[in-house]
Scaffold this motif. Structure first.
Motif, PDB file in Angstrom:
ATOM      1  N   ALA A  39      28.316 -12.888 100.656  1.00 35.11           N
ATOM      2  CA  ALA A  39      28.115 -11.946 101.765  1.00 35.11           C
ATOM      3  C   ALA A  39      27.275 -10.753 101.320  1.00 35.11           C
ATOM      4  N   LEU A  40      27.537 -10.256 100.112  1.00 38.96           N
ATOM      5  CA  LEU A  40      26.757  -9.140  99.571  1.00 38.96           C
ATOM      6  C   LEU A  40      25.286  -9.528  99.430  1.00 38.96           C
ATOM      7  N   MET A  41      25.028 -10.719  98.895  1.00 39.18           N
ATOM      8  CA  MET A  41      23.657 -11.193  98.715  1.00 39.18           C
ATOM      9  C   MET A  41      22.964 -11.426 100.056  1.00 39.18           C
ATOM     10  N   ALA A  42      23.721 -11.819 101.059  1.00 34.91           N
ATOM     11  CA  ALA A  42      23.150 -12.078 102.378  1.00 34.91           C
ATOM     12  C   ALA A  42      23.005 -10.801 103.199  1.00 34.91           C
ATOM     13  N   GLY A  43      23.526  -9.687 102.684  1.00 36.82           N
ATOM     14  CA  GLY A  43      23.396  -8.398 103.372  1.00 36.82           C
ATOM     15  C   GLY A  43      24.345  -8.218 104.540  1.00 36.82           C
ATOM     16  N   GLY A  44      25.488  -8.913 104.513  1.00 37.85           N
ATOM     17  CA  GLY A  44      26.455  -8.811 105.603  1.00 37.85           C
ATOM     18  C   GLY A  44      27.760  -8.180 105.163  1.00 37.85           C
ATOM     19  N   HIS A  45      28.751  -8.222 106.053  1.00 35.78           N
ATOM     20  CA  HIS A  45      30.045  -7.596 105.807  1.00 35.78           C
ATOM     21  C   HIS A  45      31.152  -8.655 105.821  1.00 35.78           C
ATOM     22  N   CYS A  46      32.281  -8.324 105.208  1.00 32.82           N
ATOM     23  CA  CYS A  46      33.394  -9.273 105.084  1.00 32.82           C
ATOM     24  C   CYS A  46      34.673  -8.724 105.698  1.00 32.82           C
ATOM     25  N   LEU A  47      35.425  -9.614 106.347  1.00 34.44           N
ATOM     26  CA  LEU A  47      36.785  -9.306 106.781  1.00 34.44           C
ATOM     27  C   LEU A  47      37.724 -10.189 105.972  1.00 34.44           C
ATOM     28  N   LEU A  48      38.636  -9.559 105.221  1.00 38.11           N
ATOM     29  CA  LEU A  48      39.578 -10.299 104.390  1.00 38.11           C
ATOM     30  C   LEU A  48      40.969 -10.230 105.011  1.00 38.11           C
ATOM     31  N   GLU A  49      41.594 -11.380 105.162  1.00 28.80           N
ATOM     32  CA  GLU A  49      42.933 -11.422 105.750  1.00 28.80           C
ATOM     33  C   GLU A  49      43.884 -12.129 104.796  1.00 28.80           C
ATOM     34  N   GLY A  50      45.051 -11.521 104.596  1.00 22.82           N
ATOM     35  CA  GLY A  50      46.063 -12.114 103.735  1.00 22.82           C
ATOM     36  C   GLY A  50      47.338 -11.293 103.792  1.00 22.82           C
ATOM     37  N   VAL A  51      48.443 -11.918 103.453  1.00 18.18           N
ATOM     38  CA  VAL A  51      49.733 -11.225 103.476  1.00 18.18           C
ATOM     39  C   VAL A  51      49.747 -10.162 102.384  1.00 18.18           C
ATOM     40  N   PRO A  52      50.662  -9.200 102.464  1.00 21.54           N
ATOM     41  CA  PRO A  52      50.709  -8.139 101.437  1.00 21.54           C
ATOM     42  C   PRO A  52      50.945  -8.700 100.035  1.00 21.54           C
ATOM     43  N   GLY A  53      50.335  -8.044  99.043  1.00 27.65           N
ATOM     44  CA  GLY A  53      50.578  -8.415  97.658  1.00 27.65           C
ATOM     45  C   GLY A  53      49.623  -9.438  97.082  1.00 27.65           C
ATOM     46  N   LEU A  54      48.555  -9.798  97.823  1.00 24.40           N
ATOM     47  CA  LEU A  54      47.611 -10.796  97.327  1.00 24.40           C
ATOM     48  C   LEU A  54      46.365 -10.160  96.716  1.00 24.40           C
ATOM     49  N   ALA A  55      46.427  -8.872  96.451  1.00 27.58           N
ATOM     50  CA  ALA A  55      45.370  -8.136  95.725  1.00 27.58           C
ATOM     51  C   ALA A  55      44.078  -8.003  96.514  1.00 27.58           C
ATOM     52  N   LYS A  56      44.183  -7.901  97.839  1.00 29.32           N
ATOM     53  CA  LYS A  56      42.971  -7.723  98.652  1.00 29.32           C
ATOM     54  C   LYS A  56      42.262  -6.418  98.290  1.00 29.32           C
ATOM     55  N   THR A  57      43.034  -5.325  98.279  1.00 27.61           N
ATOM     56  CA  THR A  57      42.459  -4.021  97.962  1.00 27.61           C
ATOM     57  C   THR A  57      41.972  -3.977  96.524  1.00 27.61           C
ATOM     58  N   LEU A  58      42.755  -4.537  95.601  1.00 31.81           N
ATOM     59  CA  LEU A  58      42.373  -4.561  94.188  1.00 31.81           C
ATOM     60  C   LEU A  58      41.082  -5.351  93.986  1.00 31.81           C
ATOM     61  N   MET A  59      40.936  -6.436  94.736  1.00 34.19           N
ATOM     62  CA  MET A  59      39.741  -7.268  94.621  1.00 34.19           C
ATOM     63  C   MET A  59      38.490  -6.485  95.008  1.00 34.19           C
ATOM     64  N   VAL A  60      38.588  -5.743  96.115  1.00 32.13           N
ATOM     65  CA  VAL A  60      37.444  -4.948  96.582  1.00 32.13           C
ATOM     66  C   VAL A  60      37.144  -3.821  95.603  1.00 32.13           C
TER      67      VAL A  60
END
Length: 332
Positions: A39-60
């Motif tokens: 998505a970064l290489m394509a110049g777009g944006h991402c929506l990440l969905e997952g239950v709490p505790g799956l490191a979504k924020t940490l990943m970003v």
């Protein structure tokens, strides 16, 4: 944009290096990391969905550390206002003349990477403040337009299980996200590694490996990756088949309320080009299109009430379409 062969190889090498830096902290989730980088290489944006505790924020956050770019996090809450993310005018005084004037104070949206944490916890009025920024890469305040720094990359997260106090994103805003990435639970082996690596005293240090100019070069190169006319026609066939009014696929007519628009086809081709470049290729393969079809179409196919009642998902529709739509006869 003219780039020498040596510089091209160096840029592609840095993509793999970027993934390795992120994997210092993030255990597993290889496909998720790859989709974010695509998505970064394509110049777009991402929506990440997952239950709490799956490191979504940490990943970003880890990804932002591996990129030599400015980063801001916005925690979306029910009382967040548009001015809290875009910015606002403040009254200042010129100490020489004594005259007062309004100066625009830029909000956290003015960064290269913006983490919109729990985006579905804020009302539509504030969510809509992102629309212009995501599509036009600029914001307007008080009749004045302010361009955003490039590259500009929004990574939004949302929790799928807590419905109280949430505001589902409208279809118009969902469509602005290039990819909708779903994060699942780790495997048993990965979970063991997570428990081992995150409960000790040692913390991995992530080093920035690529800067803004190189990312802009990568985004320009992504658009130069070749794709055959046959594959473009195939993409068109897949996208048109998602629309129940004109589709010849019975599965679509039974379960789908609204299909994808032309932006879905653009997104599929761009992300397939980015994936090809990510893997060191300069031409799109059928494999690239079929892999990227799921995160591209996941939020662009709206299911009807019957589908919701019987747990038929948009991913199932995409899977069916990839089976039944005729592929190009020539070997790609």
């Amino acid at each position: 944009m003219e780039i020498s062969e040596s510089n091209l190889k160096e840029l592609i090498f840095k993509i793999s290096l970027l993934k390795k830096e992120i994997q210092k902290v993030i255990v597993g989730q290889d496909i998720i990391i790859e989709e974010m980088l695509v998505a970064l290489m394509a110049g777009g944006h991402c929506l990440l969905e997952g239950v709490p505790g799956l490191a979504k924020t940490l990943m970003v956050r880890t990804m932002s550390q591996a990129l030599d770019l400015s980063f801001r996090r916005i925690q979306f809450t029910p009382d967040l206002m548009p001015t809290d993310i875009v910015g606002t005018e403040i009254l200042e005084e010129d100490h020489v003349t004594g005259k007062r004037f309004f100066k625009f104070n830029k909000g956290p949206l003015f960064a290269n990477i913006v983490l919109a944490d729990e985006i579905n916890r804020t009302p539509p009025k504030t969510q809509s403040a992102l629309l212009e920024a995501m599509q036009e890469f600029e914001v307007t305040y008080g009749g004045q337009t302010y361009p955003l720094d490039r590259p500009f990359f929004i990574l939004a997260t949302q929790n799928p299980i807590e419905q109280a106090g949430t505001y589902p994103l409208p279809e118009a805003q969902l469509d602005r996200f290039l990819l909708f990435i779903k994060i699942g639970y780790p495997s048993a082996e990965e979970e063991t590694r997570i428990l081992s690596s995150t409960t000790g005293a040692k913390a991995e240090k992530v080093q920035p490996v690529i800067g803004a100019e190189e990312i802009k070069q990568l985004q320009a190169l992504t658009r130069q990756v070749s794709i055959s006319d046959d594959l473009i026609s195939y993409v068109s066939d897949v996208i048109r088949a998602t629309r129940p009014d004109t589709s010849t696929v019975s599965f679509v007519k039974e379960w789908v309320r609204w299909g994808s628009g032309p932006r879905a086809g653009q997104a599929l081709i761009l992300t397939a080009k980015a994936r090809a470049l990510f893997h060191g290729r300069y031409a799109v393969l059928m494999e690239d299109l079929q892999t990227m079809a799921f995160p591209v179409l996941r939020h662009r196919i709206l299911m009807n009430f019957k589908a919701d009642a019987e747990n038929v998902s948009s991913d199932m529709v995409t899977q069916e379409l990839l089976k039944v739509i005729t592929r190009p006869k020539v070997k790609i």
